[in-house]
Scaffold this motif. Structure first.
Motif, PDB file in Angstrom:
ATOM      1  N   ILE A   1      -4.689  40.663 -27.555  1.00  0.00           N
ATOM      2  CA  ILE A   1      -5.059  40.526 -26.123  1.00  0.00           C
ATOM      3  C   ILE A   1      -5.650  38.925 -26.108  1.00  0.00           C
ATOM      4  CG2 ILE A   1      -6.386  41.317 -24.203  1.00  0.00           C
ATOM      5  CD1 ILE A   1      -4.124  43.478 -25.171  1.00  0.00           C
ATOM      6  N   GLN A   2      -5.393  38.412 -24.900  1.00  0.00           N
ATOM      7  CA  GLN A   2      -5.667  37.112 -24.858  1.00  0.00           C
ATOM      8  C   GLN A   2      -7.361  36.674 -25.210  1.00  0.00           C
ATOM      9  OE1 GLN A   2      -3.984  34.686 -21.903  1.00  0.00           O
ATOM     10  NE2 GLN A   2      -2.868  33.773 -23.258  1.00  0.00           N
ATOM     11  N   ASN A   3      -8.204  37.679 -24.388  1.00  0.00           N
ATOM     12  CA  ASN A   3      -9.532  37.457 -24.567  1.00  0.00           C
ATOM     13  C   ASN A   3     -10.519  38.687 -24.882  1.00  0.00           C
ATOM     14  OD1 ASN A   3     -10.139  38.162 -21.954  1.00  0.00           O
ATOM     15  ND2 ASN A   3      -9.721  36.028 -21.411  1.00  0.00           N
ATOM     16  N   GLU A   4     -11.626  38.743 -24.912  1.00  0.00           N
ATOM     17  CA  GLU A   4     -12.435  39.774 -25.213  1.00  0.00           C
ATOM     18  C   GLU A   4     -12.839  40.486 -23.876  1.00  0.00           C
ATOM     19  OE1 GLU A   4     -15.381  39.899 -29.003  1.00  0.00           O
ATOM     20  OE2 GLU A   4     -14.726  37.787 -28.272  1.00  0.00           O
ATOM     21  N   GLN A   5     -12.895  39.673 -22.876  1.00  0.00           N
ATOM     22  CA  GLN A   5     -13.328  40.276 -21.306  1.00  0.00           C
ATOM     23  C   GLN A   5     -11.912  41.282 -21.194  1.00  0.00           C
ATOM     24  OE1 GLN A   5     -14.007  36.462 -20.333  1.00  0.00           O
ATOM     25  NE2 GLN A   5     -14.905  37.151 -18.290  1.00  0.00           N
TER      26      GLN A   5
ATOM     27  N   GLY B   1      -5.751  51.886 -28.603  1.00  0.00           N
ATOM     28  CA  GLY B   1      -6.475  53.220 -27.916  1.00  0.00           C
ATOM     29  C   GLY B   1      -7.498  52.732 -27.265  1.00  0.00           C
ATOM     30  N   GLU B   2      -8.715  53.272 -27.749  1.00  0.00           N
ATOM     31  CA  GLU B   2      -9.986  52.995 -26.931  1.00  0.00           C
ATOM     32  C   GLU B   2     -10.943  52.221 -27.724  1.00  0.00           C
ATOM     33  OE1 GLU B   2     -11.982  56.727 -25.739  1.00  0.00           O
ATOM     34  OE2 GLU B   2     -10.104  57.685 -25.713  1.00  0.00           O
ATOM     35  N   SER B   3     -10.365  51.506 -28.906  1.00  0.00           N
ATOM     36  CA  SER B   3     -11.032  50.629 -29.634  1.00  0.00           C
ATOM     37  C   SER B   3     -10.541  49.415 -29.683  1.00  0.00           C
ATOM     38  CB  SER B   3     -11.137  51.046 -31.219  1.00  0.00           C
ATOM     39  OG  SER B   3      -9.980  51.626 -31.494  1.00  0.00           O
TER      40      SER B   3
ATOM     41  N   VAL C   1     -13.147  53.213 -35.083  1.00  0.00           N
ATOM     42  CA  VAL C   1     -11.833  53.391 -35.700  1.00  0.00           C
ATOM     43  C   VAL C   1     -10.657  53.995 -34.908  1.00  0.00           C
ATOM     44  CG1 VAL C   1     -10.748  55.114 -37.453  1.00  0.00           C
ATOM     45  CG2 VAL C   1     -13.363  54.152 -37.796  1.00  0.00           C
ATOM     46  N   PRO C   2      -9.572  53.235 -34.851  1.00  0.00           N
ATOM     47  CA  PRO C   2      -8.514  53.619 -33.976  1.00  0.00           C
ATOM     48  C   PRO C   2      -7.728  54.819 -34.358  1.00  0.00           C
ATOM     49  CG  PRO C   2      -7.580  51.751 -35.053  1.00  0.00           C
ATOM     50  CD  PRO C   2      -9.240  51.858 -35.451  1.00  0.00           C
ATOM     51  N   SER C   3      -7.017  55.552 -33.643  1.00  0.00           N
ATOM     52  CA  SER C   3      -6.489  56.782 -34.245  1.00  0.00           C
ATOM     53  C   SER C   3      -5.005  56.487 -34.686  1.00  0.00           C
ATOM     54  CB  SER C   3      -6.200  58.064 -33.165  1.00  0.00           C
ATOM     55  OG  SER C   3      -7.411  57.943 -32.378  1.00  0.00           O
ATOM     56  N   ALA C   4      -4.602  57.157 -35.772  1.00  0.00           N
ATOM     57  CA  ALA C   4      -3.279  57.106 -36.364  1.00  0.00           C
ATOM     58  C   ALA C   4      -2.177  57.380 -34.993  1.00  0.00           C
ATOM     59  CB  ALA C   4      -2.908  57.965 -37.134  1.00  0.00           C
ATOM     60  N   GLY C   5      -1.243  56.426 -34.749  1.00  0.00           N
ATOM     61  CA  GLY C   5      -0.322  56.839 -33.861  1.00  0.00           C
ATOM     62  C   GLY C   5      -0.563  55.847 -32.492  1.00  0.00           C
ATOM     63  N   ASP C   6      -2.000  55.321 -32.456  1.00  0.00           N
ATOM     64  CA  ASP C   6      -2.162  54.283 -31.440  1.00  0.00           C
ATOM     65  C   ASP C   6      -1.359  53.207 -31.474  1.00  0.00           C
ATOM     66  OD1 ASP C   6      -4.297  56.030 -30.156  1.00  0.00           O
ATOM     67  OD2 ASP C   6      -5.751  54.911 -31.101  1.00  0.00           O
ATOM     68  N   THR C   7      -0.960  52.544 -30.411  1.00  0.00           N
ATOM     69  CA  THR C   7      -0.427  51.278 -30.513  1.00  0.00           C
ATOM     70  C   THR C   7      -1.521  50.329 -30.425  1.00  0.00           C
ATOM     71  OG1 THR C   7       1.526  52.179 -29.044  1.00  0.00           O
ATOM     72  CG2 THR C   7       1.320  49.892 -29.270  1.00  0.00           C
ATOM     73  N   PHE C   8      -1.301  49.069 -31.297  1.00  0.00           N
ATOM     74  CA  PHE C   8      -2.163  48.036 -30.933  1.00  0.00           C
ATOM     75  C   PHE C   8      -1.535  46.956 -30.199  1.00  0.00           C
ATOM     76  CE2 PHE C   8      -1.555  44.413 -33.868  1.00  0.00           C
ATOM     77  CZ  PHE C   8      -0.246  45.071 -34.779  1.00  0.00           C
ATOM     78  N   TYR C   9      -2.267  46.273 -29.695  1.00  0.00           N
ATOM     79  CA  TYR C   9      -1.845  45.044 -28.963  1.00  0.00           C
ATOM     80  C   TYR C   9      -2.839  43.720 -29.436  1.00  0.00           C
ATOM     81  CZ  TYR C   9       0.655  47.937 -25.890  1.00  0.00           C
ATOM     82  OH  TYR C   9       1.445  49.013 -25.357  1.00  0.00           O
TER      83      TYR C   9
ATOM     84  N   ARG D   1     -11.591  45.560 -20.712  1.00  0.00           N
ATOM     85  CA  ARG D   1     -11.072  46.156 -19.278  1.00  0.00           C
ATOM     86  C   ARG D   1     -10.183  47.207 -19.899  1.00  0.00           C
ATOM     87  NH1 ARG D   1      -8.694  42.316 -15.509  1.00  0.00           N
ATOM     88  NH2 ARG D   1      -7.260  43.779 -15.236  1.00  0.00           N
ATOM     89  N   ILE D   2      -9.284  46.759 -20.762  1.00  0.00           N
ATOM     90  CA  ILE D   2      -8.121  47.514 -21.010  1.00  0.00           C
ATOM     91  C   ILE D   2      -8.970  48.813 -21.750  1.00  0.00           C
ATOM     92  CG2 ILE D   2      -6.251  47.921 -22.620  1.00  0.00           C
ATOM     93  CD1 ILE D   2      -5.659  44.796 -21.894  1.00  0.00           C
ATOM     94  N   VAL D   3      -9.599  48.725 -22.529  1.00  0.00           N
ATOM     95  CA  VAL D   3     -10.175  49.891 -23.425  1.00  0.00           C
ATOM     96  C   VAL D   3     -10.921  50.784 -22.492  1.00  0.00           C
ATOM     97  CG1 VAL D   3     -11.936  50.371 -25.258  1.00  0.00           C
ATOM     98  CG2 VAL D   3     -10.447  48.358 -25.295  1.00  0.00           C
ATOM     99  N   GLU D   4     -11.659  50.082 -21.548  1.00  0.00           N
ATOM    100  CA  GLU D   4     -12.367  50.939 -20.512  1.00  0.00           C
ATOM    101  C   GLU D   4     -11.431  51.891 -19.720  1.00  0.00           C
ATOM    102  OE1 GLU D   4     -14.705  48.177 -18.167  1.00  0.00           O
ATOM    103  OE2 GLU D   4     -15.923  47.930 -19.884  1.00  0.00           O
ATOM    104  N   GLU D   5     -10.282  51.088 -19.287  1.00  0.00           N
ATOM    105  CA  GLU D   5      -9.137  51.812 -18.434  1.00  0.00           C
ATOM    106  C   GLU D   5      -8.534  53.014 -19.450  1.00  0.00           C
ATOM    107  OE1 GLU D   5      -7.579  51.624 -15.268  1.00  0.00           O
ATOM    108  OE2 GLU D   5      -9.594  50.487 -14.818  1.00  0.00           O
ATOM    109  N   MET D   6      -8.306  52.856 -20.577  1.00  0.00           N
ATOM    110  CA  MET D   6      -7.594  53.561 -21.728  1.00  0.00           C
ATOM    111  C   MET D   6      -8.509  54.786 -21.744  1.00  0.00           C
ATOM    112  SD  MET D   6      -5.071  54.119 -23.440  1.00  0.00           S
ATOM    113  CE  MET D   6      -4.112  52.906 -24.028  1.00  0.00           C
TER     114      MET D   6
END
Ligand code: GDP
Ligand code: MG
Length: 372
Positions: free
Chosen positions: A335-339, A291-293, A325-333, A343-348
């Motif tokens: 990712i290759q690196n922190e940068q 999600g956003e975390s 804290v992510p939410s229940a139901g969020d998909t987690f992935y 970006r993904i979290v910001e997009e999300m």
């Protein structure tokens, strides 16, 4: 050429399927979460998400140059995975007792300390085969997860107390399982009670379309007692037979992906997420997004409370290392690196805000239409 559904494709892109459906709708295409996405369409969409879809011998999806996830697994990389079981049913019919009974029966006494742990999900071993049990995260969470395209369960166990029979929540659970399109095994519980009437349960469920195998139908009914520990082995065998037919496979070689079952903030260790791994293998030190975390895996704790270095497909595991804290139901992935994770979290966060706004404007629209 492998095909992928819209829901899966949205997952690969790390966006919500509703977001993708909306986008396509604006492009004039009415698709649902289960609609297949052609390679051409995938390519077109990927551009908008800064992703790259490649078709070699396998179709590869490359998110930037850092988020490589295969759409199609190489057949030789697929191995059998443990079935994920959810126990559903009316309140007080014995879901928790059954989960506890199965676990205490299966866990060696030396590991008994683990049993006192809060059970969100656990895995047992039966005749060399693993089975994962997930405590139903409440009906609402279950439907919510499905609406978001996440399927947690492979097989549903419908618990019905033999002395009480089919009740409103039995029907509700049944309709959820039917909608999720998963096989249902009926566990008629409390058969130790003198007033138990398993026959009545079978008759009542027949009226709802579940006909037992002995009556010529295709639903397995197992009569059990969680309290007296009767027929638990038969129930586990039935689960294994049912899952064999499903031929559940997964690729443990790729980066992990899964679903957040529960989450909480621990005052000492910070955010904790109980997840179910659905693809790949998760390791300490890997960068994760849900999600956003985002965060970095600091520790992995298994269902027995033991710290482990890695976790694989169908395994429930506690992740310590998220920044929020992510939410229940969020998909987690992974990712290759922190940068890139950033970006993904910001997009999300942006997409979720947009989705929120459009939800609001839609409800305002319907409201004003109703008032017209
Ligand atoms: P849940 O609400 O579905 O999780 O139900 P619980 O597991 O909390 O059980 C509700 C009540 O039924 C508890 O008092 C249990 O002790 C009792 N119970 C559960 N399974 C059995 C069983 O097999 N036999 C008997 N006699 N009682 C049971
Ligand atoms: Mg319970």
């Amino acid at each position: 050429r492998g095909e992928i559904t819209l829901g899966d494709f949205a997952d690969r892109l790390g966006i919500g399927s509703s977001e993708l459906i909306k986008k396509l709708f604006l492009k004039g295409q009415m698709l649902t979460i289960n609609s297949p996405i052609s390679f051409e369409l995938a390519e077109e969409l990927a551009v908008d998400y800064d992703a790259l879809v490649e078709e070699e011998e396998e179709i590869e999806l490359d998110f930037g140059d850092k988020f490589a996830l295969e759409i199609t697994d190489k057949p030789e990389d697929l191995i059998e995975r443990a079935p994920v079981i959810t126990i559903m049913g009316h309140v007080d019919h014995g879901k928790t007792s059954l989960l506890d009974a199965i676990r205490t029966t299966s866990v060696a006494s030396g590991e008994a300390g683990g049993i006192t742990q809060k059970i969100g999900a656990y895995q047992i071993d039966k005749a060399g085969k693993k089975i994962t049990f997930v405590d139903t995260p409440g009906h609402e969470a279950f439907t919510d997860m499905r609406a978001r395209g996440a399927q947690v369960t492979d097989i549903a166990i419908l618990v019905v107390a033999a002395d009480d029979g089919v009740m409103p929540q039995t029907i509700e659970a049944l309709s959820h399982a039917k909608a999720a399109n998963v096989p249902i095994i009926v566990a008629i519980n409390k058969i130790d009670k003198p007033e138990a009437n398993p026959m009545r349960v079978k008759q009542e469920l027949m009226e709802h379309g579940l006909v037992s195998v002995e009556w010529g139908g295709d639903t397995e009914f197992v009569e059990v007692s969680a309290k007296a520990r009767m027929n638990l082995d038969t129930l586990l065998d039935t689960i294994l037979i049912t899952s064999e037919i499903l031929e559940l496979k997964a690729n443990p070689k790729k980066r992990a992906k899964g679903i957040v079952l529960e989450s909480r903030l621990d005052p000492k260790v910070g955010p904790i997420a109980d997840v179910l791994i659905q693809e790949g293998t998760l390791r300490i030190g890997e960068v994760i997004v849900a999600g956003e975390s985002m965060g970095k895996v600091r520790a992995l704790v298994n269902d027995l409370g033991t710290k482990v270095q890695s976790a694989t497909v169908s395994q429930p595991i506690e992740i310590i290392g998220f920044n929020d804290v992510p939410s229940a139901g969020d998909t987690f992935y992974v990712i290759q690196n922190e940068q890139h994770a950033k970006r993904i979290v910001e997009e999300m966060a942006k997409e979720r805000k947009i989705a929120e706004v459009s939800r609001k404007s839609i409800s305002l629209e319907t409201l004003s239409q109703q008032m017209d």
